[in-house]
Design a protein around this motif. Structure first.
Motif, PDB file in Angstrom:
ATOM      1  N   LEU A   1     -45.442  -3.201 -53.395  1.00  0.00           N
ATOM      2  CA  LEU A   1     -45.877  -4.510 -53.859  1.00  0.00           C
ATOM      3  C   LEU A   1     -46.213  -4.483 -55.348  1.00  0.00           C
ATOM      4  CD1 LEU A   1     -48.211  -5.582 -50.908  1.00  0.00           C
ATOM      5  CD2 LEU A   1     -45.963  -6.521 -51.446  1.00  0.00           C
ATOM      6  N   LEU A   2     -46.783  -3.380 -55.807  1.00  0.00           N
ATOM      7  CA  LEU A   2     -47.158  -3.279 -57.220  1.00  0.00           C
ATOM      8  C   LEU A   2     -45.946  -3.301 -58.144  1.00  0.00           C
ATOM      9  CD1 LEU A   2     -50.013  -0.591 -57.266  1.00  0.00           C
ATOM     10  CD2 LEU A   2     -50.222  -3.080 -57.364  1.00  0.00           C
ATOM     11  N   GLN A   3     -44.784  -2.905 -57.620  1.00  0.00           N
ATOM     12  CA  GLN A   3     -43.580  -2.879 -58.447  1.00  0.00           C
ATOM     13  C   GLN A   3     -42.877  -4.238 -58.511  1.00  0.00           C
ATOM     14  OE1 GLN A   3     -42.894  -0.220 -60.340  1.00  0.00           O
ATOM     15  NE2 GLN A   3     -44.759   0.672 -59.463  1.00  0.00           N
ATOM     16  N   ASP A   4     -43.414  -5.229 -57.802  1.00  0.00           N
ATOM     17  CA  ASP A   4     -42.867  -6.581 -57.875  1.00  0.00           C
ATOM     18  C   ASP A   4     -42.855  -7.034 -59.338  1.00  0.00           C
ATOM     19  OD1 ASP A   4     -42.758  -9.461 -57.960  1.00  0.00           O
ATOM     20  OD2 ASP A   4     -43.301  -9.503 -55.845  1.00  0.00           O
ATOM     21  N   PRO A   5     -41.753  -7.585 -59.839  1.00  0.00           N
ATOM     22  CA  PRO A   5     -41.693  -8.019 -61.238  1.00  0.00           C
ATOM     23  C   PRO A   5     -42.773  -9.033 -61.602  1.00  0.00           C
ATOM     24  CG  PRO A   5     -39.505  -8.021 -60.275  1.00  0.00           C
ATOM     25  CD  PRO A   5     -40.464  -7.777 -59.151  1.00  0.00           C
ATOM     26  N   ASN A   6     -43.262  -9.777 -60.625  1.00  0.00           N
ATOM     27  CA  ASN A   6     -44.281 -10.778 -60.916  1.00  0.00           C
ATOM     28  C   ASN A   6     -45.705 -10.229 -60.824  1.00  0.00           C
ATOM     29  OD1 ASN A   6     -42.624 -13.178 -61.330  1.00  0.00           O
ATOM     30  ND2 ASN A   6     -42.019 -12.823 -59.210  1.00  0.00           N
ATOM     31  N   CYS A   7     -45.832  -8.937 -60.538  1.00  0.00           N
ATOM     32  CA  CYS A   7     -47.150  -8.309 -60.494  1.00  0.00           C
ATOM     33  C   CYS A   7     -47.479  -7.735 -61.874  1.00  0.00           C
ATOM     34  CB  CYS A   7     -47.202  -7.219 -59.430  1.00  0.00           C
ATOM     35  SG  CYS A   7     -48.876  -6.589 -59.141  1.00  0.00           S
ATOM     36  N   PHE A   8     -47.166  -8.481 -62.899  1.00  0.00           N
ATOM     37  CA  PHE A   8     -47.575  -8.110 -64.251  1.00  0.00           C
ATOM     38  C   PHE A   8     -47.466  -9.336 -65.141  1.00  0.00           C
ATOM     39  CE2 PHE A   8     -43.024  -7.275 -64.160  1.00  0.00           C
ATOM     40  CZ  PHE A   8     -42.569  -7.780 -65.368  1.00  0.00           C
TER      41      PHE A   8
ATOM     42  N   ILE B   1     -56.561  -0.595 -60.579  1.00  0.00           N
ATOM     43  CA  ILE B   1     -55.260  -0.132 -61.070  1.00  0.00           C
ATOM     44  C   ILE B   1     -54.795  -1.097 -62.156  1.00  0.00           C
ATOM     45  CG2 ILE B   1     -52.810   0.130 -60.479  1.00  0.00           C
ATOM     46  CD1 ILE B   1     -53.669   1.122 -57.755  1.00  0.00           C
ATOM     47  N   TYR B   2     -54.293  -0.525 -63.241  1.00  0.00           N
ATOM     48  CA  TYR B   2     -53.745  -1.362 -64.299  1.00  0.00           C
ATOM     49  C   TYR B   2     -52.474  -0.717 -64.832  1.00  0.00           C
ATOM     50  CZ  TYR B   2     -56.221   1.900 -67.471  1.00  0.00           C
ATOM     51  OH  TYR B   2     -56.685   3.022 -68.120  1.00  0.00           O
ATOM     52  N   PHE B   3     -51.722  -1.482 -65.605  1.00  0.00           N
ATOM     53  CA  PHE B   3     -50.434  -1.029 -66.130  1.00  0.00           C
ATOM     54  C   PHE B   3     -50.394  -1.193 -67.645  1.00  0.00           C
ATOM     55  CE2 PHE B   3     -49.616  -3.400 -62.114  1.00  0.00           C
ATOM     56  CZ  PHE B   3     -49.350  -2.324 -61.303  1.00  0.00           C
ATOM     57  N   ARG B   4     -49.429  -0.532 -68.258  1.00  0.00           N
ATOM     58  CA  ARG B   4     -49.059  -0.801 -69.636  1.00  0.00           C
ATOM     59  C   ARG B   4     -47.585  -1.198 -69.611  1.00  0.00           C
ATOM     60  NH1 ARG B   4     -53.892  -1.593 -71.702  1.00  0.00           N
ATOM     61  NH2 ARG B   4     -55.267   0.213 -71.588  1.00  0.00           N
ATOM     62  N   PRO B   5     -47.234  -2.360 -70.151  1.00  0.00           N
ATOM     63  CA  PRO B   5     -45.885  -2.893 -69.943  1.00  0.00           C
ATOM     64  C   PRO B   5     -44.764  -2.045 -70.500  1.00  0.00           C
ATOM     65  CG  PRO B   5     -47.090  -4.180 -71.573  1.00  0.00           C
ATOM     66  CD  PRO B   5     -48.082  -3.281 -70.924  1.00  0.00           C
ATOM     67  N   SER B   6     -45.038  -1.251 -71.514  1.00  0.00           N
ATOM     68  CA  SER B   6     -43.966  -0.474 -72.139  1.00  0.00           C
ATOM     69  C   SER B   6     -43.851   0.929 -71.566  1.00  0.00           C
ATOM     70  CB  SER B   6     -44.212  -0.382 -73.643  1.00  0.00           C
ATOM     71  OG  SER B   6     -45.455   0.254 -73.900  1.00  0.00           O
ATOM     72  N   GLU B   7     -44.675   1.241 -70.555  1.00  0.00           N
ATOM     73  CA  GLU B   7     -44.699   2.601 -70.037  1.00  0.00           C
ATOM     74  C   GLU B   7     -44.294   2.607 -68.562  1.00  0.00           C
ATOM     75  OE1 GLU B   7     -48.267   4.723 -70.892  1.00  0.00           O
ATOM     76  OE2 GLU B   7     -48.494   3.832 -72.876  1.00  0.00           O
ATOM     77  N   ASP B   8     -43.275   3.413 -68.252  1.00  0.00           N
ATOM     78  CA  ASP B   8     -42.881   3.571 -66.863  1.00  0.00           C
ATOM     79  C   ASP B   8     -42.521   5.024 -66.612  1.00  0.00           C
ATOM     80  OD1 ASP B   8     -40.355   3.949 -67.948  1.00  0.00           O
ATOM     81  OD2 ASP B   8     -39.672   1.946 -67.427  1.00  0.00           O
ATOM     82  N   VAL B   9     -42.352   5.342 -65.324  1.00  0.00           N
ATOM     83  CA  VAL B   9     -42.013   6.699 -64.893  1.00  0.00           C
ATOM     84  C   VAL B   9     -40.872   6.585 -63.902  1.00  0.00           C
ATOM     85  CG1 VAL B   9     -42.832   8.808 -63.801  1.00  0.00           C
ATOM     86  CG2 VAL B   9     -44.410   7.444 -65.162  1.00  0.00           C
ATOM     87  N   GLY B  10     -39.737   7.156 -64.241  1.00  0.00           N
ATOM     88  CA  GLY B  10     -38.607   7.140 -63.320  1.00  0.00           C
ATOM     89  C   GLY B  10     -38.168   5.747 -62.935  1.00  0.00           C
ATOM     90  N   GLY B  11     -38.242   4.798 -63.874  1.00  0.00           N
ATOM     91  CA  GLY B  11     -37.802   3.443 -63.587  1.00  0.00           C
ATOM     92  C   GLY B  11     -38.824   2.565 -62.899  1.00  0.00           C
ATOM     93  N   ARG B  12     -40.021   3.054 -62.684  1.00  0.00           N
ATOM     94  CA  ARG B  12     -41.080   2.245 -62.086  1.00  0.00           C
ATOM     95  C   ARG B  12     -42.257   2.153 -63.047  1.00  0.00           C
ATOM     96  NH1 ARG B  12     -45.329   5.311 -60.831  1.00  0.00           N
ATOM     97  NH2 ARG B  12     -45.049   7.526 -60.377  1.00  0.00           N
ATOM     98  N   LYS B  13     -43.115   1.174 -62.787  1.00  0.00           N
ATOM     99  CA  LYS B  13     -44.286   1.004 -63.634  1.00  0.00           C
ATOM    100  C   LYS B  13     -45.256   2.172 -63.440  1.00  0.00           C
ATOM    101  CE  LYS B  13     -44.928  -3.224 -62.065  1.00  0.00           C
ATOM    102  NZ  LYS B  13     -45.568  -4.518 -61.818  1.00  0.00           N
TER     103      LYS B  13
END
Length: 332
Positions: free
Chosen positions: A69-76, A117-129
């Motif tokens: 669910l966290l990888q949903d494009p609209n979850c950011f 849990i939080y994200f940084r939009p420019s940072e991913d690992v193996g194609g995921r956030k």
């Protein structure tokens, strides 16, 4: 910006949320969360900012499904170039989620629990956030005292403190008292010896457990200096078992000491007006409601998710919303 109409009975129990337009969304991930004030709190912020964001309840302990669910494009948030929306994590997932995080803050590592849990939009690992984890509960404990007590030096600085309980919230309280609130010693009171031993062992392994003292008997409590700050991290149930009755007697012994301080009653569900809080108030202690901790840890989460400072968030509106919720609950 594109929008999406969320129709998802798995992640939302609010029928209105299922039909209205939501541009970006996060989650409250845990179990027994129907009464949580977190979604209402964050919705107040989003509404005041004029953003079509929402935090959905996801009542589950299934971490793999939650990670999807966290990888949903609209979850950011594409609205902000420097920050993404994230999610709250509550029991029973605060510890188990840590195995899936890519990076953790010091508070998250030292407490051994993740509630944000939080994200940084420019940072991913193996194609995921990339998943960042932190623990804002420690900020909630700290700010509950500093935002409420006008003279910390007189009330709790450089004095012993006390934590009631032995779970994740108790660990957060210990860390806050040790890290920021200048506690000289921290008394631990709990019905279960094994839980206390685990807290002391884990805190010592992380470098901040030497000041912990298990107060197991009334006789021991009578000989101790009065605490200045108390954090209660147990449910609001009357003591029934021998261990619970002993723990309550120890607490009341310390509350009756001549010098009084402030107690944060972390329990606020179904009401923040607890039996222990009433006892403390009768003994002359200043009682801080558990909703204060929820509010201040929530602001810390929002700072991460919105990339705004506290001064830019609707603090007064959020307090009003929670006060109204408490008033409605009290009437019921």
């Amino acid at each position: 910006m594109s929008t999406t109409t969320v129709v998802n009975t798995v992640v939302s129990t609010d029928l209105q949320s299922q039909t209205r337009t939501v541009e970006r969304h996060g989650y409250l991930f845990g179990q027994k969360i129907a009464a949580s004030m977190s979604p209402q709190f964050h919705q107040t912020i989003f509404n005041e900012l004029g953003w079509a964001w929402e935090q959905f309840r996801h009542d589950s302990a299934d971490i793999p499904s939650f990670l999807k669910l966290l990888q949903d494009p609209n979850c950011f948030a594409q609205r902000l170039l420097t920050q993404d929306l994230g999610s709250s994590v509550t029991m029973p997932n605060k510890v188990t989620i840590m195995d899936y995080l890519d990076e953790m803050t010091e508070e998250c590592r030292e407490v051994g629990a993740c509630n944000t849990i939080y994200f940084r939009p420019s940072e991913d690992v193996g194609g995921r956030k990339k998943l960042y984890g932190t623990n804002t509960d420690v900020v909630g404990v700290r700010q509950s005292f500093y935002q409420t007590i006008s003279d910390p030096d007189a009330v709790f600085h450089d004095k012993p403190a006390m934590v009631i309980g032995g779970g994740g919230a108790a660990r957060s309280a210990v860390y806050a008292l040790w890290k920021w609130m200048r506690a000289t010693r921290i008394y631990l009171v709990n019905r279960d010896q094994g839980e206390v031993d685990a807290v002391i062992r884990e805190c010592k392994a992380k470098g901040y457990g030497d000041s912990l003292v298990h107060v197991a008997t009334v006789e021991q409590a009578e000989a101790l200096e009065a605490p200045g700050a108390i954090v209660s991290c147990v449910p609001d149930f009357p003591p029934k078992t021998p261990g619970e009755k002993t723990a309550r007697a120890v607490i009341e012994t310390l509350l009756r000491k001549e010098r009084k301080g402030a107690i944060l009653e972390m329990c606020y569900n179904p009401t923040p007006y607890t039996e222990l809080g009433a006892i403390a108030e009768r003994e002359g202690w200043q009682v801080i409601l558990g909703t204060e901790a929820m509010i201040w840890q929530g602001f810390e989460q929002s700072k991460l998710w919105t990339n705004l400072e506290l001064k830019d968030l609707p603090v007064a509106k959020c307090k009003e919303a929670i006060a109204a919720r408490l008033s409605a609950s009290s009437r019921l």
